[in-house]
Enzyme design. Structure first.
Site, PDB file in Angstrom:
ATOM      1  N   LEU A 670       0.852  -1.191   0.000  1.00 26.87           N
ATOM      2  CA  LEU A 670       0.000   0.000   0.000  1.00 26.87           C
ATOM      3  C   LEU A 670       0.883   1.235   0.000  1.00 26.87           C
ATOM      4  O   LEU A 670       1.842   1.330   0.768  1.00 26.87           O
ATOM      5  CB  LEU A 670      -0.902  -0.007   1.222  1.00 26.87           C
ATOM      6  CG  LEU A 670      -1.988   1.079   1.295  1.00 26.87           C
ATOM      7  CD1 LEU A 670      -3.080   0.793   0.277  1.00 26.87           C
ATOM      8  CD2 LEU A 670      -2.579   1.138   2.693  1.00 26.87           C
ATOM      9  N   ARG A 730      -5.928  -2.295   1.647  1.00 33.63           N
ATOM     10  CA  ARG A 730      -4.802  -3.203   1.824  1.00 33.63           C
ATOM     11  C   ARG A 730      -5.259  -4.660   1.819  1.00 33.63           C
ATOM     12  O   ARG A 730      -4.520  -5.555   1.395  1.00 33.63           O
ATOM     13  CB  ARG A 730      -4.089  -2.887   3.141  1.00 33.63           C
ATOM     14  CG  ARG A 730      -2.911  -3.791   3.454  1.00 33.63           C
ATOM     15  CD  ARG A 730      -2.493  -3.658   4.908  1.00 33.63           C
ATOM     16  NE  ARG A 730      -2.029  -2.338   5.234  1.00 33.63           N
ATOM     17  CZ  ARG A 730      -0.780  -1.922   5.104  1.00 33.63           C
ATOM     18  NH1 ARG A 730       0.133  -2.749   4.637  1.00 33.63           N
ATOM     19  NH2 ARG A 730      -0.440  -0.698   5.442  1.00 33.63           N
ATOM     20  N   ASP A 835      -4.616  -2.759  10.818  1.00 30.92           N
ATOM     21  CA  ASP A 835      -3.824  -3.910  11.250  1.00 30.92           C
ATOM     22  C   ASP A 835      -4.387  -4.521  12.526  1.00 30.92           C
ATOM     23  O   ASP A 835      -4.395  -5.746  12.692  1.00 30.92           O
ATOM     24  CB  ASP A 835      -2.366  -3.500  11.443  1.00 30.92           C
ATOM     25  CG  ASP A 835      -2.221  -2.209  12.238  1.00 30.92           C
ATOM     26  OD1 ASP A 835      -3.258  -1.640  12.639  1.00 30.92           O
ATOM     27  OD2 ASP A 835      -1.092  -1.768  12.460  1.00 30.92           O
TER      28      ASP A 835
END
Length: 921
Positions: A670, A730, A835
């Protein structure tokens, strides 16, 4: 005496010694004279000659200058000098010609050198092409040997057989109650390769459509418009669906009128085979008006069934449609912990014997007196539960009389009390929720029972169903004993003991399973409709439709810039990894169990709690994945771990660091308007083993510079354009990703090749986990009673950042299409926490922590522009994200781990007389 003197002189001496002193004296005189003469000749004579010559040249008479310089003309006057001049001119011309020829030869030599270099480069390229061709040939031979060993030749799809519109009917069974799939369903309309097309009638085209509940009708139509199985071509349909309820009370049609309308459907074909009649219930009031209607071979899906009406394996018990036009608010759902709540169990209801529904009135006398009904245990249940409440051994709440007017119900059924919000508040305080089935044993399920079950699962109260004869929703594919307790009524006196004996671990497991079942099959209209279709499709063993992959819109870019080799990337440090695969890009093998899984793993597909193999029955990297994936219980979403030889020597070479030979990964990077940083990161991937492709997710609305020259790293680089700037991009399942393994990496992350290789090999042996490098952990803030995000060095971790981590493409589908939308919305709001969201998802599914490899804890990118993580608000936002995600999931799914993985030979000093294992290959 004269003679004596003469004799002495002759002898060269004086006196008695006779020494030759005279001779020595004469020799010395001669040497001195000779030296003086040579000095005069060598010194004075040249000086005199030089003076003389100089004097002559300085004379005024030019004619007397003999040794002075003369002009060219004067020299040429002499004949032999003229010849010398001509020779000099000729030699000068030849020298000029030779110089020109020399320069011409030098240019030719330079051109030839360039040709030689080009030929050398062509030879090297040809060698590389030859090596690749050899690898391809070897790979093809290996695949051929595997296919021959498996004896599974590739087969083309059979030609689909479509029956005529007016296909001939087959004999009816003796009674509609005997209908099963083998004698009431036409399989010829549903080939295995048909894709399970479904045709839905428009209820507005028929008179009963005006009597339908508006909310149910609207929700049903919205669901139909987005379902992948629905087709407008009725001639190719496998199943035909008609919605007949829930109907509004004042405008109920007569049973004979509804029956005539159903039989007049254009594709009913006299007996209604391959038809599904859906009667949804939004309230606890039951409208089983289909009971007295002849439905022929049509299947029925509703919430209320009598035993004379219900046909196991053919009809479907559905859940009530409570959230018709709205999504459930996950923030209002109570957390799954603590396990124990205020009340051990609770029950509120009232049994009204005098109520007579239309269903009870139309039952025949023969049905009423058929068999001897078992004893009614309701009185015993009331007495026992009141005794438990009065004993005060545990906090329990049981009320057998409603404070307000009870809801309408069937005879012998316990009516609901109060409003829905009041019932939910009580259930939020209850560990268990009692559900007492109707006293009439002929009533196998009722809308009231399904409503109680729905509400208990919604708020995390474990259902305790008293009455083993009940048919719970989707009971032929769901193992309800994993989420609820089903107890015979005669054991009412043992219920208290049984509930007290269940451990906290088992309680939490049942609550998690119940939450999973509610979210997957009950919560929305999409879930209910897709679950009904999935049950029929699974029964007739048709694979699910392919799930949608994210189409990658490529940004054109120029490549050709030769990528250099960073010496730091080739430094293996302390890692010793053995042999390395050197193969051209190789896609992961496609999934081959699409047509067998529905027949072999039905219960495992539907019933397992959320886990690494418990969401999809098909692998996500393969296009064959169900569109209703979030509605299916489990599956073999990952390739099996076993099968690798491992060990050392030849076996280790065959396994190549993992148990799935010949496997590669795709890098997903990304980036956002950092071209120089991106180019440097791409160049560092040059020559990386196992690399299949690089997908650059260009997250900026501004396209890359037109003059930007992208590096040539030996594998394809796909630059993908996104619709908006979102960190969720992502984890989109791009259709350009041909491998199961994905290496998600930031554009400023610095990793050596050996680190990436080792991380990939570890992932190959733990395919259901996140395997990466930078570790983080969560902690409980006691003063503020909330969760915190921590990035300090610690002896334990619970997260691995996806800025440098491997994960299965399976999780990309789950993150993008299954995970609650509220989580993705928060990621977009803060431009942060994607994340953390991925770690929450994987830990929630697998109940395992991630795996950290090597000692690397963070990354440093000298000279890189400032990243989002450097902002002061970065950590505060991550604190908020963790607490929000905990509310959505209902508990903290992250798990701690206190170990990391390093190479087997990490920092191992091998004796000189020993050889590493891979040297024996």
């Amino acid at each position: 005496e004269l003679m004596t003197g003469y004799t002495m002189l002759r002898n060269g001496g004086v006196g008695n010694g006779g020494q030759p002193w005279v001779l020595r004296w004469s020799s010395r005189i001669r040497l001195t004279w000779l030296s003086f003469t040579l000095f005069i000749i060598l010194v004075f004579f040249p000086l005199i000659a030089h003076y003389y010559l100089t004097t002559i040249d300085d004379a005024d008479d030019a004619g007397k200058r003999i040794f002075g310089p003369r002009t060219g003309n004067e020299l040429c006057e002499v004949k032999h000098v003229q010849d010398l001049c001509r020779i000099r001119e000729s030699v000068s011309e030849e020298l000029l010609q030779l110089e020109a020829k020399r320069q011409e030869l030098n240019s030719e030599i330079a051109k030839l050198n360039l040709k030689i270099e080009a030929c050398k480069k062509s030879i090297e390229n040809a060698k590389q092409d030859l090596l690749q061709l050899k690898n391809v040939i070897s790979q093809t031979e290996h695949s051929y040997k595997e296919l021959m060993a498996q004896n599974q030749p590739k087969l083309s799809l059979p030609i689909r057989l479509l029956p005529d519109k007016d296909d001939a009917t087959f004999p009816l069974p003796k009674s509609n109650r005997n209908c099963r799939l083998h004698n009431c369903f036409d399989y010829s309309r549903c080939p295995l390769t048909s894709g399970f097309p479904v045709y839905v009638y428009n209820s507005d085209d028929y008179p009963f459509g005006s009597s339908l509940d508006p909310l149910i009708k609207q929700a049903f139509e919205a669901t139909v418009r987005t379902n992948v199985y629905v087709t407008e071509n009725a001639n190719i349909a496998c199943v035909y669906i008609i919605l007949v309820g829930e109907m509004q009370e004042p405008v109920l049609p007569k049973p004979t009128e509804l029956e005539q309308q159903l039989h007049s459907l254009p594709y009913w074909r006299t007996d209604g085979h391959n038809h599904l009649i859906i009667n949804l219930s939004r309230k606890s009031e039951t409208q089983n008006f289909i009971y007295n209607i002849s439905t022929g071979r049509a299947m029925i899906a509703q919430s209320t069934f009598y035993d004379t009406q219900y046909r196991p394996g053919f009809d479907i018990v559905v859940s009530p449609l409570v959230h018709a036009m709205s999504e459930p608010n996950f923030l209002e759902i109570p957390p799954q912990v603590p396990v124990k709540r205020k009340y051990l169990f609770s029950f509120q209801g009232e049994k009204i014997e005098s109520l007579r529904s239309s269903l009870q009135e139309v039952r025949s006398f023969e049905e009423e007196i058929e068999g001897n009904a078992p004893a009614d245990y309701d009185d015993r249940i009331i007495t026992t539960l009141k005794a438990v409440q009065d004993s005060k051994l545990d906090f329990v709440l049981v009320e057998f009389t409603c404070k307000n007017q009870p809801k309408a119900s069937l005879p012998t059924e316990w009516a609901l009390c109060g409003e829905r919000d009041d019932r939910l508040e009580l259930l939020k305080l209850s560990t268990f929720a009692l559900i007492i089935t109707p006293g009439d044993t002929h009533l196998v399920i009722s809308a009231g029972c399904t409503m109680r079950l729905f509400e208990a699962l919604e708020v995390g109260a474990i259902p305790v169903v008293l009455g083993e004869q009940v048919q719970l929703p989707y009971n032929d594919v769901i193992r309800w004993n994993e989420a609820a307790l089903i107890i015979p009524k005669p054991r009412i006196t043992e219920v208290h003991f049984l509930l007290r004996s269940i451990s906290d671990n088992d309680l939490l497991a049942m609550r998690r399973q119940g939450r999973f079942l509610w979210e997957t099959y009950f919560s929305t209209s999409d879930n209910v409709f897709s679950t009904v279709l999935a049950i029929i499709r699974t029964r007739i063993q048709i694979p699910a439709a392919p799930i949608r992959e994210e189409p990658a819109v490529e940004i054109p870019h120029r490549s050709g810039k030769a990528a250099g080799t960073d010496p730091n990337m080739a430094d293996n440090g302390d890692l010793d990894l053995g042999p390395v695969e050197t193969e051209p890009p190789y896609a992961s093998p496609k999934y081959l169990r699409n047509f067998t899984l529905t027949a072999m793993d039905i219960y495992r597909n539907w019933n397992s709690a959320p886990g690494p193999f418990h969401l999809f029955p098909y692998t996500p990297f393969d296009p064959i994945l169900p569109s209703e994936a979030k509605f299916l219980g489990s599956g073999t979403g990952f390739r099996p771990i076993g099968g690798g030889a491992g060990g050392s020597g030849k076996e280790f070479q065959a396994a190549l660091g993992g148990n799935v030979p010949r496997e590669q990964f795709t890098v997903v990077m990304l980036t956002y308007e950092r071209e120089e940083v991106l180019m440097n990161s791409l160049e560092r991937l040059n020559g990386l083993p196992y690399l299949n492709k690089v997908v650059v997710v260009w997250n900026s609305p501004k396209l890359p510079s037109e003059d930007l020259l992208w590096p040539d790293i030996g594998v394809p680089i796909m630059v993908v354009r996104t619709e908006k700037n979102s960190l969720n991009n992502r984890f989109l399942p791009w259709d350009e990703i041909d491998t199961e393994a994905i290496l998600s990496i930031d554009d400023d992350a610095h990793l050596r090749h050996d680190e990436i290789m080792f991380g990939f090999r570890v992932w190959r042996e733990a395919r259901d986990r996140i395997v990466g490098f930078p570790g983080r952990y969560h902690a409980w803030d006691i003063p503020h009673q909330s969760w915190l995000y921590n990035s300090n060095y610690s002896c334990e971790l619970s997260m691995v950042l996806t800025g440098a981590a491997f994960f299965h493409k399976y999780y990309a589908y789950l993150y993008s299409y299954v995970m609650p939308q509220a989580i993705r919305d928060m990621v977009d709001e803060y431009i942060n926490c994607e994340d953390i969201a991925m770690n929450f998802l994987v830990s929630h599914l697998t109940r395992k922590p991630p795996i950290k490899v090597t000692s690397r804890w963070t990354f440093r990118c000298p000279g890189c522009p400032q990243a989002l993580s450097h902002d002061d608000s970065h950590f505060h936002e991550r604190h908020k994200c963790i607490n929000f995600f905990v509310k959505v999931y209902g508990y903290m799914p992250l798990l701690y781990t206190q170990f990391r993985v390093d190479s087997v030979l990490f920092k191992t000093r091998l004796p000189h007389d020993k050889t590493k294992c891979f040297k024996f290959i």
